[in-house]
Write a protein that holds these residues in place. Structure first.
Motif, PDB file in Angstrom:
ATOM      1  N   GLU A  85       0.272  -1.146  -0.154  1.00  0.00           N
ATOM      2  CA  GLU A  85       0.220   0.001   0.175  1.00  0.00           C
ATOM      3  C   GLU A  85       1.223   1.252  -0.076  1.00  0.00           C
ATOM      4  OE1 GLU A  85      -2.458   2.727   3.540  1.00  0.00           O
ATOM      5  OE2 GLU A  85      -2.301   0.618   3.182  1.00  0.00           O
ATOM      6  N   PRO A  86       0.495   2.447  -0.857  1.00  0.00           N
ATOM      7  CA  PRO A  86       1.780   3.366  -1.271  1.00  0.00           C
ATOM      8  C   PRO A  86       1.338   3.960   0.105  1.00  0.00           C
ATOM      9  CG  PRO A  86      -0.368   3.168  -2.549  1.00  0.00           C
ATOM     10  CD  PRO A  86      -0.347   1.910  -2.800  1.00  0.00           C
ATOM     11  N   LEU A  87       2.258   4.761   0.682  1.00  0.00           N
ATOM     12  CA  LEU A  87       1.954   5.913   1.918  1.00  0.00           C
ATOM     13  C   LEU A  87       3.017   7.441   1.416  1.00  0.00           C
ATOM     14  CD1 LEU A  87       2.518   3.093   5.221  1.00  0.00           C
ATOM     15  CD2 LEU A  87       0.451   4.031   4.147  1.00  0.00           C
ATOM     16  N   THR A  88       3.671   7.742   1.303  1.00  0.00           N
ATOM     17  CA  THR A  88       4.624   8.710   1.266  1.00  0.00           C
ATOM     18  C   THR A  88       5.599   8.738   0.289  1.00  0.00           C
ATOM     19  OG1 THR A  88       4.959  10.565   2.456  1.00  0.00           O
ATOM     20  CG2 THR A  88       5.636   7.859   3.102  1.00  0.00           C
ATOM     21  N   ARG A  89       5.571   9.820  -0.318  1.00  0.00           N
ATOM     22  CA  ARG A  89       7.013   9.717  -0.334  1.00  0.00           C
ATOM     23  C   ARG A  89       7.639  10.831  -0.303  1.00  0.00           C
ATOM     24  NH1 ARG A  89       2.964  11.422  -4.667  1.00  0.00           N
ATOM     25  NH2 ARG A  89       3.104   9.948  -6.445  1.00  0.00           N
ATOM     26  N   VAL A  90       9.178  10.195  -0.469  1.00  0.00           N
ATOM     27  CA  VAL A  90      10.599  10.691  -0.007  1.00  0.00           C
ATOM     28  C   VAL A  90      11.413  11.294  -0.526  1.00  0.00           C
ATOM     29  CG1 VAL A  90      12.210   9.999   2.629  1.00  0.00           C
ATOM     30  CG2 VAL A  90      10.093   9.048   2.551  1.00  0.00           C
ATOM     31  N   LYS A  91      11.625  12.502  -0.541  1.00  0.00           N
ATOM     32  CA  LYS A  91      12.510  13.224  -1.463  1.00  0.00           C
ATOM     33  C   LYS A  91      14.104  12.947  -0.705  1.00  0.00           C
ATOM     34  CE  LYS A  91      11.247  17.503  -3.077  1.00  0.00           C
ATOM     35  NZ  LYS A  91      10.990  18.626  -3.615  1.00  0.00           N
ATOM     36  N   PHE A  92      14.930  12.945  -1.755  1.00  0.00           N
ATOM     37  CA  PHE A  92      16.542  12.217  -1.795  1.00  0.00           C
ATOM     38  C   PHE A  92      16.903  13.708  -2.110  1.00  0.00           C
ATOM     39  CE2 PHE A  92      15.413   8.476  -0.213  1.00  0.00           C
ATOM     40  CZ  PHE A  92      15.870   7.990   0.607  1.00  0.00           C
ATOM     41  N   LEU A  93      17.502  14.582  -1.600  1.00  0.00           N
ATOM     42  CA  LEU A  93      18.560  15.629  -2.067  1.00  0.00           C
ATOM     43  C   LEU A  93      20.155  15.461  -1.628  1.00  0.00           C
ATOM     44  CD1 LEU A  93      16.473  18.299   0.314  1.00  0.00           C
ATOM     45  CD2 LEU A  93      16.005  18.131  -2.046  1.00  0.00           C
ATOM     46  N   PRO A  94      20.363  15.541  -2.558  1.00  0.00           N
ATOM     47  CA  PRO A  94      22.672  15.895  -2.399  1.00  0.00           C
ATOM     48  C   PRO A  94      23.183  17.322  -1.683  1.00  0.00           C
ATOM     49  CG  PRO A  94      21.619  16.469  -4.382  1.00  0.00           C
ATOM     50  CD  PRO A  94      20.681  16.074  -3.687  1.00  0.00           C
ATOM     51  N   VAL A  95      23.330  16.681  -0.436  1.00  0.00           N
ATOM     52  CA  VAL A  95      23.594  17.835   0.670  1.00  0.00           C
ATOM     53  C   VAL A  95      25.092  17.763   1.237  1.00  0.00           C
ATOM     54  CG1 VAL A  95      21.466  17.723   1.179  1.00  0.00           C
ATOM     55  CG2 VAL A  95      23.416  16.302   2.026  1.00  0.00           C
ATOM     56  N   ALA A  96      25.299  18.404   1.533  1.00  0.00           N
ATOM     57  CA  ALA A  96      27.032  18.645   2.020  1.00  0.00           C
ATOM     58  C   ALA A  96      27.276  19.767   3.050  1.00  0.00           C
ATOM     59  CB  ALA A  96      28.088  19.047   0.598  1.00  0.00           C
ATOM     60  N   LEU A 127      23.271  21.679   7.051  1.00  0.00           N
ATOM     61  CA  LEU A 127      23.751  20.905   5.531  1.00  0.00           C
ATOM     62  C   LEU A 127      23.054  22.151   4.688  1.00  0.00           C
ATOM     63  CD1 LEU A 127      23.125  17.012   6.082  1.00  0.00           C
ATOM     64  CD2 LEU A 127      24.504  18.190   6.339  1.00  0.00           C
ATOM     65  N   LEU A 128      23.551  21.461   3.381  1.00  0.00           N
ATOM     66  CA  LEU A 128      23.428  22.755   2.046  1.00  0.00           C
ATOM     67  C   LEU A 128      22.941  21.788   0.937  1.00  0.00           C
ATOM     68  CD1 LEU A 128      21.962  25.414   1.319  1.00  0.00           C
ATOM     69  CD2 LEU A 128      24.897  26.272   0.668  1.00  0.00           C
ATOM     70  N   PRO A 129      22.075  21.792   0.208  1.00  0.00           N
ATOM     71  CA  PRO A 129      21.272  20.822  -0.941  1.00  0.00           C
ATOM     72  C   PRO A 129      22.863  21.513  -1.877  1.00  0.00           C
ATOM     73  CG  PRO A 129      19.092  21.938  -0.390  1.00  0.00           C
ATOM     74  CD  PRO A 129      20.418  22.139   1.047  1.00  0.00           C
ATOM     75  N   LEU A 130      22.794  20.619  -2.986  1.00  0.00           N
ATOM     76  CA  LEU A 130      24.045  20.895  -3.396  1.00  0.00           C
ATOM     77  C   LEU A 130      23.494  21.915  -4.717  1.00  0.00           C
ATOM     78  CD1 LEU A 130      25.822  17.723  -3.726  1.00  0.00           C
ATOM     79  CD2 LEU A 130      27.063  20.155  -3.378  1.00  0.00           C
ATOM     80  N   HIS A 131      23.829  22.302  -5.750  1.00  0.00           N
ATOM     81  CA  HIS A 131      23.183  23.594  -7.090  1.00  0.00           C
ATOM     82  C   HIS A 131      23.905  22.425  -8.152  1.00  0.00           C
ATOM     83  CE1 HIS A 131      22.067  25.243 -10.124  1.00  0.00           C
ATOM     84  NE2 HIS A 131      23.204  26.165 -10.197  1.00  0.00           N
ATOM     85  N   THR A 132      23.047  21.120  -8.628  1.00  0.00           N
ATOM     86  CA  THR A 132      24.107  20.287  -9.312  1.00  0.00           C
ATOM     87  C   THR A 132      23.258  20.811 -10.941  1.00  0.00           C
ATOM     88  OG1 THR A 132      21.939  18.795  -9.395  1.00  0.00           O
ATOM     89  CG2 THR A 132      23.806  18.212  -7.627  1.00  0.00           C
TER      90      THR A 132
END
Length: 295
Positions: free
Chosen positions: A159-170, A251-256
């Protein structure tokens, strides 16, 4: 075998609590003679005086005061035991075993657990944290009742529950944030990456981008966050687990150069849906309500 019964202790407690035999009889809806008999039998069996009747009031002896304190704990335990038995007789599970992938939103999980504990305080809850195919392995080995995972075990429908966003961070001071241009694939290959090890014991499966020549592999998401906050590398991390770090600018998301943010759907998988009792259904209902609605 015990010389005295719980009922005798209850009658003794009632006499003290309500200030006399007649008052206790009225409060607990028993005859005064039955309460007199219970307390007399209790003192006779113990061989010690617990009460002294002065006028129309029964007062504790020194020994009675000590034993009443201990009896209170005994009676509370007996009531708790009866409550557990009532729950089990009603079909409530004695224990629930849940595996949760570390990418999951723990704030939502803890909110649901808090509500669950209020309604089913006697159901033991075991939560096992997993990475990648670890939850799948536990489910297939019947070591858990249900899992929250982004990976579907073979033969199971989730059963789909939730979406999780992954961020590239440093870390904000990491060199990747100071290139003066968007980060590209070659930049990442030349930079140390922090990766999570699959928690499965058999058939471990790597996932995600693993292109860095240098890596530090860890087994705990908190360790990964700590290492990145120290400037020791970069990683893709689940946004729910790094909210505090992002808001505090640790932490800060990378500008890719490429759009490397990615969403992962988390599903609920049951070992056996038909075996889910009222406690399991309540926990899962609370979990659904604690999560934002799916688009």
């Amino acid at each position: 075998m015990a010389k005295v019964t719980l009922e005798q202790w209850r009658m003794f407690q009632a006499v003290v609590e309500y200030g006399g035999f007649s008052q206790a009889a009225e409060a607990v809806h028993k005859s005064q003679s039955s309460i007199n008999h219970a307390v007399h039998k209790l003192q006779e069996s113990l061989g010690i005086a617990l009460l002294e009747v002065r006028g129309r009031k029964a007062e504790l002896t020194d020994a009675g005061r000590v034993l009443l304190n201990r009896a209170g704990g005994l009676l509370n335990e007996a009531e708790a035991l009866e409550s557990v038995a009532e729950s089990l007789a009603a079909g409530t599970e004695a224990q629930l075993r849940l595996a949760v992938d570390v990418l999951f939103d723990y704030d939502a999980l803890f909110t649901a657990v808090e509500r669950f504990a209020e309604v089913y305080p006697h159901t033991r809850l075991e939560i096992r944290e997993t990475v990648l195919s670890g939850g799948e392995e536990l489910l297939l080995q019947q070591e858990v009742d249900f899992i929250l995972s982004a990976r579907a075990p073979q033969g199971f429908v989730g059963e789909p529950l939730t979406r999780v966003k992954f961020l590239p961070v440093a870390h904000p001071d990491h060199p990747l944030h100071h290139l003066g241009r968007p980060v590209n694939r070659e930049d990442l290959k030349a930079t140390r990456q922090i990766v999570m090890r699959d928690s499965a014991l058999k058939n471990r499966q790597d996932a995600g981008w693993l292109g860095s020549d240098e890596r530090i592999t860890v087994t705990n998401v908190h360790t990964s966050i700590d290492l990145i906050e120290r400037g020791l590398g970069f990683a893709w991390l689940p946004e729910p687990r790094i909210r505090d770090s992002l808001s505090a600018d640790r932490l800060l998301p990378l500008h890719t150069e490429e759009p490397w943010e990615r969403d992962v759907m988390v599903y609920l998988f049951f070992a056996d849906r038909d075996c889910a009792g009222p406690a399991a259904n309540m926990l899962l209902s609370a979990l659904r309500e604690s999560l934002p609605p799916l688009d």
